[in-house]
Design a protein around this motif. Structure first.
Motif, PDB file in Angstrom:
ATOM      1  N   ARG A 172      40.709  64.496  12.185  1.00 28.13           N
ATOM      2  CA  ARG A 172      40.975  65.391  11.057  1.00 28.13           C
ATOM      3  C   ARG A 172      40.418  64.743   9.798  1.00 28.13           C
ATOM      4  O   ARG A 172      40.286  63.521   9.710  1.00 28.13           O
ATOM      5  CB  ARG A 172      42.468  65.654  10.879  1.00 28.13           C
ATOM      6  N   LYS A 173      40.126  65.564   8.827  1.00 26.14           N
ATOM      7  CA  LYS A 173      39.624  65.074   7.551  1.00 26.14           C
ATOM      8  C   LYS A 173      40.312  65.869   6.451  1.00 26.14           C
ATOM      9  O   LYS A 173      40.161  67.090   6.363  1.00 26.14           O
ATOM     10  CB  LYS A 173      38.096  65.252   7.486  1.00 26.14           C
ATOM     11  N   TRP A 174      41.095  65.174   5.631  1.00 25.94           N
ATOM     12  CA  TRP A 174      41.895  65.860   4.611  1.00 25.94           C
ATOM     13  C   TRP A 174      41.158  65.852   3.279  1.00 25.94           C
ATOM     14  O   TRP A 174      41.085  64.851   2.598  1.00 25.94           O
ATOM     15  CB  TRP A 174      43.257  65.191   4.486  1.00 25.94           C
ATOM     16  N   GLU A 175      40.569  66.999   2.971  1.00 24.93           N
ATOM     17  CA  GLU A 175      39.899  67.182   1.686  1.00 24.93           C
ATOM     18  C   GLU A 175      40.509  68.389   1.002  1.00 24.93           C
ATOM     19  O   GLU A 175      41.636  68.765   1.291  1.00 24.93           O
ATOM     20  CB  GLU A 175      38.392  67.357   1.916  1.00 24.93           C
ATOM     21  N   PRO A 196      41.359  71.277   4.423  1.00 27.96           N
ATOM     22  CA  PRO A 196      41.578  70.414   5.591  1.00 27.96           C
ATOM     23  C   PRO A 196      40.601  70.766   6.711  1.00 27.96           C
ATOM     24  O   PRO A 196      40.367  71.943   7.011  1.00 27.96           O
ATOM     25  CB  PRO A 196      43.023  70.732   6.000  1.00 27.96           C
ATOM     26  N   LEU A 197      40.032  69.732   7.336  1.00 31.67           N
ATOM     27  CA  LEU A 197      39.003  69.934   8.345  1.00 31.67           C
ATOM     28  C   LEU A 197      39.419  69.360   9.695  1.00 31.67           C
ATOM     29  O   LEU A 197      40.172  68.396   9.776  1.00 31.67           O
ATOM     30  CB  LEU A 197      37.695  69.262   7.911  1.00 31.67           C
ATOM     31  N   LEU A 198      38.904  69.988  10.743  1.00 25.27           N
ATOM     32  CA  LEU A 198      38.984  69.434  12.086  1.00 25.27           C
ATOM     33  C   LEU A 198      37.612  68.874  12.435  1.00 25.27           C
ATOM     34  O   LEU A 198      36.581  69.476  12.121  1.00 25.27           O
ATOM     35  CB  LEU A 198      39.367  70.518  13.096  1.00 25.27           C
ATOM     36  N   ILE A 199      37.599  67.720  13.079  1.00 26.32           N
ATOM     37  CA  ILE A 199      36.347  67.111  13.521  1.00 26.32           C
ATOM     38  C   ILE A 199      36.238  67.335  15.020  1.00 26.32           C
ATOM     39  O   ILE A 199      37.136  66.969  15.783  1.00 26.32           O
ATOM     40  CB  ILE A 199      36.318  65.606  13.207  1.00 26.32           C
ATOM     41  N   ILE A 200      35.147  67.978  15.442  1.00 27.20           N
ATOM     42  CA  ILE A 200      34.951  68.278  16.856  1.00 27.20           C
ATOM     43  C   ILE A 200      33.603  67.727  17.324  1.00 27.20           C
ATOM     44  O   ILE A 200      32.702  67.499  16.518  1.00 27.20           O
ATOM     45  CB  ILE A 200      35.014  69.797  17.133  1.00 27.20           C
ATOM     46  N   ASN A 201      33.508  67.494  18.617  1.00 34.06           N
ATOM     47  CA  ASN A 201      32.249  67.015  19.177  1.00 34.06           C
ATOM     48  C   ASN A 201      31.172  68.086  19.036  1.00 34.06           C
ATOM     49  O   ASN A 201      31.403  69.265  19.327  1.00 34.06           O
ATOM     50  CB  ASN A 201      32.418  66.652  20.656  1.00 34.06           C
TER      51      ASN A 201
END
Length: 218
Positions: A77-80, A83-88
């Motif tokens: 996850r990336k909290w900006e 909020p973002l999810l990081i996926i392959n």
């Protein structure tokens, strides 16, 4: 469509397996890296949906050339500000996605007008108000008279500056409410173009984000 055709701000759907079947969430590609994609965290009822690292999901992309998708895994996850999810990032996109048209659905009240087009005597435009909306169709209230299988022209007002037109047919008519003297009507869009679908999907995505910022539960 190829992986290199993916672009920032591209609207996508996340398909997640649940006990009862599947759920579909609206999302968007926010960043593209060498190994990962960063997608906006989905929203339901005005709140971000908790999704777990290691969870397997299906990403579905509607493109002018067809429906594409790929299975992937949430790796972080990336909290900006968003909020973002990081996926392959996938090696390739599949065009054989078994995607039943169960689009993301938004509960929203929008004014609409409709006209029956298969009536030999013609008909005047009637008014209604939506209950929910998806890229496949909508549910609305009206005081007019409608029957299953009737063909309609729909005029939907997203905002004062944007009017959406589409062909549709009546799927189901529910019993008229005695309290409001109105009936609920479910319709499906007919011959909808990718451009029309994208307009609806973009409206749903932006409305969800707007309500999340304002803390409105829907």
């Amino acid at each position: 469509m190829k992986v290199e055709d993916l672009k920032v701000n591209q609207l996508i759907e996340i398909k997640v397996a649940i006990d009862e079947g599947f759920e579909y969430y609206a999302s968007r590609i926010e960043e593209i890296g060498d190994k990962y994609l960063f997608i906006s965290m989905p929203i339901r009822k005005g709140e971000y949906i908790p999704m777990h690292i290691g969870e397997e999901i299906l990403i579905v992309i509607y493109h002018k050339t067809g429906t594409f998708g790929f299975f992937t895994q949430i790796v972080g996850r990336k909290w900006e500000q968003i909020p973002l999810l990081i996926i392959n990032k996938p090696d390739r996109l599949s065009s054989s996605v078994n995607q039943k048209r169960e689009y993301v659905r938004l509960k929203v009240a929008l004014p609409l007008r409709y006209q029956i087009v298969d009536n030999e005597e013609g008909s005047e435009a009637e008014e209604g108000i939506t209950v929910d909306l998806s890229a496949g169709g909508l549910l609305f209230y009206t005081r007019g008279e409608l029957k299953a299988d009737q063909k309609l022209i729909i005029e939907l007002q997203f905002n004062p500056q944007e009017i959406f037109f589409a062909k549709a047919h009546v799927v189901r008519v529910f019993e008229r409410s005695k309290h409001e003297n109105a009936m609920r009507v479910a319709i499906e869009f007919d011959d909808i173009t990718e451009g029309q679908r994208d307009r609806i999907f973009k409206f749903i995505f932006e409305k969800q984000r707007e309500w999340a910022r304002k803390g409105i539960l829907r």
